[in-house]
Design a protein around this motif. Structure first.
Motif, PDB file in Angstrom:
ATOM      1  N   ASP A 177       5.952  -1.924 -15.149  1.00  0.00           N
ATOM      2  CA  ASP A 177       4.895  -1.696 -14.168  1.00  0.00           C
ATOM      3  C   ASP A 177       3.682  -2.508 -14.599  1.00  0.00           C
ATOM      4  O   ASP A 177       3.065  -2.236 -15.614  1.00  0.00           O
ATOM      5  CB  ASP A 177       4.583  -0.191 -14.119  1.00  0.00           C
ATOM      6  CG  ASP A 177       3.301   0.118 -13.350  1.00  0.00           C
ATOM      7  OD1 ASP A 177       2.778  -0.782 -12.660  1.00  0.00           O
ATOM      8  OD2 ASP A 177       2.830   1.267 -13.449  1.00  0.00           O
ATOM      9  N   GLY A 237       0.161  -3.023 -14.089  1.00  0.00           N
ATOM     10  CA  GLY A 237      -0.950  -2.371 -13.407  1.00  0.00           C
ATOM     11  C   GLY A 237      -2.243  -3.137 -13.559  1.00  0.00           C
ATOM     12  O   GLY A 237      -2.351  -4.053 -14.372  1.00  0.00           O
ATOM     13  N   GLU A 250       4.864  -2.048  -6.462  1.00  0.00           N
ATOM     14  CA  GLU A 250       4.755  -0.945  -7.406  1.00  0.00           C
ATOM     15  C   GLU A 250       4.939   0.426  -6.744  1.00  0.00           C
ATOM     16  O   GLU A 250       5.743   1.240  -7.230  1.00  0.00           O
ATOM     17  CB  GLU A 250       3.402  -1.049  -8.107  1.00  0.00           C
ATOM     18  CG  GLU A 250       3.397  -0.589  -9.520  1.00  0.00           C
ATOM     19  CD  GLU A 250       2.972   0.855  -9.596  1.00  0.00           C
ATOM     20  OE1 GLU A 250       3.523   1.559 -10.444  1.00  0.00           O
ATOM     21  OE2 GLU A 250       2.114   1.264  -8.810  1.00  0.00           O
ATOM     22  N   ASP A 254      -0.480   5.527  -4.519  1.00  0.00           N
ATOM     23  CA  ASP A 254      -0.658   5.262  -5.941  1.00  0.00           C
ATOM     24  C   ASP A 254      -2.121   4.880  -6.172  1.00  0.00           C
ATOM     25  O   ASP A 254      -2.542   3.776  -5.830  1.00  0.00           O
ATOM     26  CB  ASP A 254       0.297   4.131  -6.340  1.00  0.00           C
ATOM     27  CG  ASP A 254       0.194   3.784  -7.807  1.00  0.00           C
ATOM     28  OD1 ASP A 254      -0.791   4.189  -8.462  1.00  0.00           O
ATOM     29  OD2 ASP A 254       1.094   3.090  -8.310  1.00  0.00           O
TER      30      ASP A 254
HETATM   31 MG   LIG Z   1      -0.099   1.504 -11.424  1.00  0.00          MG
END
Ligand SMILES: [Mg+2]
Ligand SMILES: Nc1ncnc2c1ncn2[C@@H]1O[C@H](COP(=O)(O)OP(=O)(O)O)[C@@H](O)[C@H]1O
Ligand SMILES: [Zn+2]
Lengths: 342, 360
Positions: free
Chosen positions: A18, A20, A144, A162
Motif C-alpha cells: 500500500d 500511501g 488503494e 479511505d
Molecule cells: Mg492509505
C-alpha cells in the motif's frame, strides 16, 4: 486467505503493498507485515552523507535527520508530487525498502500487487509500474480503496471511504472492477485537519509556539467529532515555561472540517445509481485509513447520511494494514497465468 | 443461510474482477489480452476488417478532416462558416493588427513601435492573476491515447504543475478553472475567469491526429479561421459549450478589442516558441504547427489575453508513453511557465539579463 500449493509458496513470495501519502505498508505471504512513513531522504552533500552514514533514509529516520537530507514525500497530494523530479526515485526507494523489509529468501520470485491512491493511478500507472518493476518479477497496480474493498470481501453493494493523510479515496463496489466513475479522490483528509488545527490554535493562543508535528500528535491522540466526555488539555511552553492549554473545541472543529466534503462526495457518488442499489450501498459503508480512527466519525457520517434513508457505517479493524492486506489477498487469489505476462 | 447459488455467483464475480485487474495492467504496459480477442465472434472480426479497409480507402482519397462527420453537427457548421465567411470585413481588419497603425495617435507612435513591450504594460496594466484552464474533465474526457491515457487527466496534471511553478515564481495569483477532475461546461470556465478577475487565461489541451504518427505542438488565440483542420479541432474543443449562435455573433462583433487580440497573439507566440524548441530536444519527431487563430469558445468569452495550447499529441505512441512519466509532464509545465514569463517580462532588463545567464 486462500492457500496456494506449497511448492509455489516456496518459490514465490506474494506481496501486497500500500503506497500511501503518509504511510506505506507491505503484507507478504511469509506473514511479515511492515510499515514505514512515506518519506525518503537523500544526504544533501558529502558531509551529510558522513553524518547520516547511509545513501538513503526512510520514514521516521529520514524525518529525524531532515536537516541533512533532501526530503521527499512522493505522493503528498495523492499524485506523484509536483515539482520534484526525484519523486519517481523516491517511490522506487520506498518499494525497494518495503520488499526488503518483507525478507524474501534469495531464490524467491516476487509477485506483488501495489495499491495507490485512485488519482495517482490515472496518470502515473506507468511510472509506478516502472518504479516497482526492478524489484518484483511480476507486478500489478490497483487503486488503494479497491484493494481495501477486495480484502474485506466487499465485492458488491459497498462503498469504501479511505480517509488517509493527503487524500480521501472513495470506491463503490458493484460486482465488477470499479470504473473511473466508481472512484473519486478528494484532498480533504488528515493533512487538512492538521492545517486547520494549526491555524485555530495559533489564532486562539498567539503567544504559544505550535508546530505542524506537534499539532499532528495532538490530533492523533485526542481526535474526535460530535462529543466526548472530559477535558482535553495539553502542555505547551510559553516563554520557556510550560502552560496548560485547553484545545478541546479546536480539535473538534478541525476534525469536523473534513466531513462536509466527504458527505457531499458520498451523496454525489451514490446518486448515480438506482434507488434500490443506493439503499444497499448505504447500508454497507466502510471507513478505512488513519483518519477512520477519529472517535465518533462513523456515527457522525451515519447520522448525516440518514437524512435520505437508513444507513450503516462501519470501519476496518486495522487501518494501518487494510490496504496491503487487501493487495496481498488479490495477489494470492490471482490465477497463475495472469502473472506471467506482467 | 448458505446456498450453492450465491456462492457460485460470488466466485464468478471474483473471477471477473481478477481478470479485469489483469487486463487493466496489460493495457498499462501496452499489451493486449489474446484471450480477449479470441472470444470476439468471428463475424465481428470480419466486420471490423471490412470497415478498416473501407476506412483506409477513404483516407486514401481525402484528408480525415474532410470526412462527412461535419454534417452531423449542422449548427456548428453554420457557426464555422459564419466565422470564415467574411474575410472582407472582419477578417482583414483583424489581420492588420499592428495597433500602432490603427489605434494610436501619432504622438504615441514612437512609444509603441519601440521594442516589443506588451501593450498592457505600456498602459500600466499589470498582470496579477493568471487563470489556468485544464481542458475537459469529469464526464468529458477529451481525447484518449491507445493505452487509455486521457486528455483530461494529463491536462489537469500539467495544469497543477504549472500552477505550482508560477506560484513559486512569486508575483502572481494563480487560479484554476477546476482542480478535481470535474465536469465544467465551457461557459462556466469563461465565467470563472471573469469572476476570478483573471488577467491572463491559458487553456491546456492535448492533440490527436488520427492520420499521422507524429507529435505536434500548436497554440491558438481567438479569431476567425478559414483552415478546415483548425475548424475541425475547434469543433471538437467546443463540445460542451452552451453558447448559442447569437452569442457568437455578438461576441465576434465585440472583438474590436484589439488590445486583447494583440496580447493574445504575443502570449501565444511566446509559449509556442519555448514549448516547441524544448520539446524538440526530447522528441525529434515533433512538428511546429505555430500559432493560429481559431474560434474556440473558451478563448472567445474571456475579455483578457487568452490562449489555448495543444501541448502534446496523444495519438503519437511514444508521446503517450512519455506523458505517463512525471518528468515529462513536469518539463511541459516548465516550458509553459518559461513561455508565459517571457511574455510577461518582455523588455524588462533585469529579467532578460537573467534569462540569458540561467539555463532554464
Ligand atoms: Mg492509505
Ligand atoms: N488516532 C488517529 N486519529 C486521527 N487521525 C489519525 C489517527 N491516527 C492516524 N491518523 C492520521 O491518519 C493519517 C494517515 O492515514 P493513512 O491511512 O496512513 O494515510 P495514507 O494512506 O494517505 O498514507 C494521518 O493524517 C494521521 O495523522
Ligand atoms: Zn481538448
Amino acid at each position: 486467505m486462500k492457500q496456494k500449493d506449497t511448492q509455489q509458496q516456496d518459490s514465490i513470495l506474494f506481496a501486497g503493498i500500500d503506497l500511501g501519502t503518509s504511510r506505506s505498508s507491505i503484507s507478504a505471504s511469509n506473514l511479515t507485515r511492515e510499515w514505514i512513513e512515506s518519506y525518503v531522504g537523500w544526504p544533501k552533500d558529502f558531509i551529510s552523507l558522513q553524518v547520516v552514514g547511509k545513501p538513503v533514509l526512510f520514514g521516521s529516520e529520514a524525518l529525524k535527520n531532515r536537516l541533512s537530507l533532501d526530503l521527499c514525500r512522493p505522493l503528498e497530494h495523492g499524485v506523484i508530487k509536483e515539482g520534484i523530479e526525484k519523486s519517481e526515485d523516491a517511490v522506487k526507494e520506498i518499494i525497494k525498502h518495503l520488499i526488503e523489509l518483507a525478507k524474501p529468501s534469495p531464490e524467491q520470485k516476487i509477485h506483488a500487487v501495489v495499491g495507490v491512491p485512485a488519482d495517482t493511478l490515472k496518470v502515473n500507472k506507468l511510472a509506478i509500474r516502472k518504479a516497482a518493476s526492478e524489484f518484483a518479477h511480476s507486478l500489478m497496480v490497483v487503486s488503494e480503496p479497491f484493494a481495501v474493498a477486495y480484502g474485506m470481501n466487499l465485492l458488491n453493494n459497498a462503498l469504501v471511504i479511505d480517509i488517509g493523510a493527503g487524500t480521501t479515496d472513495f470506491c463503490i463496489m458493484h460486482g465488477t472492477i470499479p470504473s473511473e466513475e466508481d472512484q473519486k479522490t478528494i484532498l480533504t483528509a488528515g493533512d487538512y485537519i492538521d492545517e486547520q488545527l494549526y491555524s485555530y490554535l495559533t489564532e486562539k493562543y498567539p503567544n504559544s509556539r505550535f508546530n505542524k508535528n506537534m499539532v499532528r500528535q495532538f490530533k492523533e491522540k485526542y481526535s474526535f467529532v460530535r462529543d466526548v466526555s472530559g477535558e482535553i488539555h495539553v502542555e505547551i511552553p510559553v516563554d520557556g515555561k510550560p502552560v496548560i492549554h485547553d484545545i478541546k473545541n479546536e480539535i473538534k472543529r478541525a476534525c469536523e472540517s473534513i466531513l462536509p466534503a466527504i458527505i457531499e462526495t458520498t451523496t454525489e457518488m451514490i446518486a448515480r445509481f438506482d434507488p434500490e442499489f443506493q439503499i444497499k450501498i448505504k447500508n454497507n459503508i466502510v471507513l478505512a485509513g488513519g483518519c477512520s480512527l477519529i472517535r465518533g466519525i462513523g456515527e457522525y457520517l451515519q447520522n448525516a447520511l440518514k437524512e435520505y434513508g437508513p444507513c450503516n457505517v462501519t470501519h476496518v479493524e486495522n487501518p494501518l494494514f487494510a490496504g496491503s492486506d487487501g493487495a496481498l489477498k488479490l495477489a494470492l487469489d490471482m490465477p497463475v497465468k495472469y502473472w506471467e505476462p506482467l | 443461510m448458505f446456498t450453492m447459488i450465491p456462492k457460485k455467483r460470488e466466485l464468478k464475480m471474483r473471477n471477473a474482477i481478477l481478470r479485469g485487474i489483469y487486463e487493466d495492467n496489460l493495457r498499462i504496459i501496452g499489451k493486449h489480452s489474446n484471450a480477449l480477442s479470441d472470444k470476439a465472434p468471428s463475424f465481428l472480426k470480419k466486420m471490423f476488417l471490412f470497415f478498416f479497409i473501407v476506412l483506409l480507402a477513404v483516407l486514401g482519397h481525402w484528408n480525415y478532416q474532410n470526412l462527412s462527420l461535419f454534417s452531423e453537427f449542422p449548427e456548428k457548421q453554420i457557426t464555422a462558416s459564419l466565422i470564415t465567411q467574411e474575410p472582407s470585413s472582419l477578417g482583414t481588419e483583424l489581420q492588420q493588427l499592428p495597433a500602432e497603425k490603427s489605434v494610436s495617435p501619432s504622438d504615441y507612435k514612437a512609444f509603441l513601435s519601440g521594442p516589443d513591450i506588451p501593450l498592457s504594460r505600456v498602459f500600466g496594466l499589470e498582470v496579477k492573476t493568471i487563470m489556468i484552464d485544464p481542458g475537459h474533465g469529469g464526464s468529458d474526457s477529451g481525447t484518449a491515447g491507445k493505452m487509455g491515457t486521457k486528455e483530461k487527466d494529463i491536462a489537469l496534471d500539467i495544469a497543477k504543475r504549472l500552477r505550482e511553478r508560477l506560484k513559486k515564481y512569486g508575483n502572481y495569483n494563480v487560479l484554476m478553472t477546476h482542480e478535481q477532475d470535474s465536469t465544467l461546461p465551457l461557459n462556466k470556465r469563461v465565467e470563472l475567469a471573469r469572476l476570478g478577475r483573471a488577467d491572463l487565461f491559458i487553456s491546456l489541451h492535448l492533440n490527436y491526429l488520427p492520420s499521422k504518427p507524429i507529435n505536434i505542438i500548436e497554440t491558438y488565440y481567438f479569431g476567425p479561421s478559414s483552415d478546415a483542420k483548425t475548424l475541425k479541432l475547434a469543433e471538437r474543443e467546443n463540445i460542451g459549450s452552451q453558447y448559442g449562435l447569437s452569442d457568437f455573433k455578438e461576441i465576434i462583433m465585440k472583438i474590436g478589442d484589439k488590445l486583447k487580440l494583440q496580447e493574445s497573439k504575443e502570449l501565444a507566440s511566446s509559449i509556442q516558441k519555448v514549448l516547441f524548441l524544448n520539446s524538440k530536444k526530447h522528441n525529434g519527431n515533433v512538428y511546429n504547427s505555430g500559432i493560429k487563430r481559431a474560434p474556440f469558445v473558451v478563448l472567445l468569452g474571456v475579455d483578457v489575453p487568452a490562449v489555448l495550447v495543444e501541448v502534446s499529441c496523444l495519438s503519437n505512441r511514444e508521446e503517450e508513453i512519455e506523458l505517463n512519466t512525471e518528468s515529462h509532464r513536469e518539463n511541459i509545465a516548465r516550458y509553459l511557465q518559461a513561455g508565459i514569463l517571457d511574455y510577461l517580462n518582455k523588455g524588462e532588463k533585469s529579467y532578460e539579463a537573467k534569462r540569458h545567464t540561467t539555463a532554464r
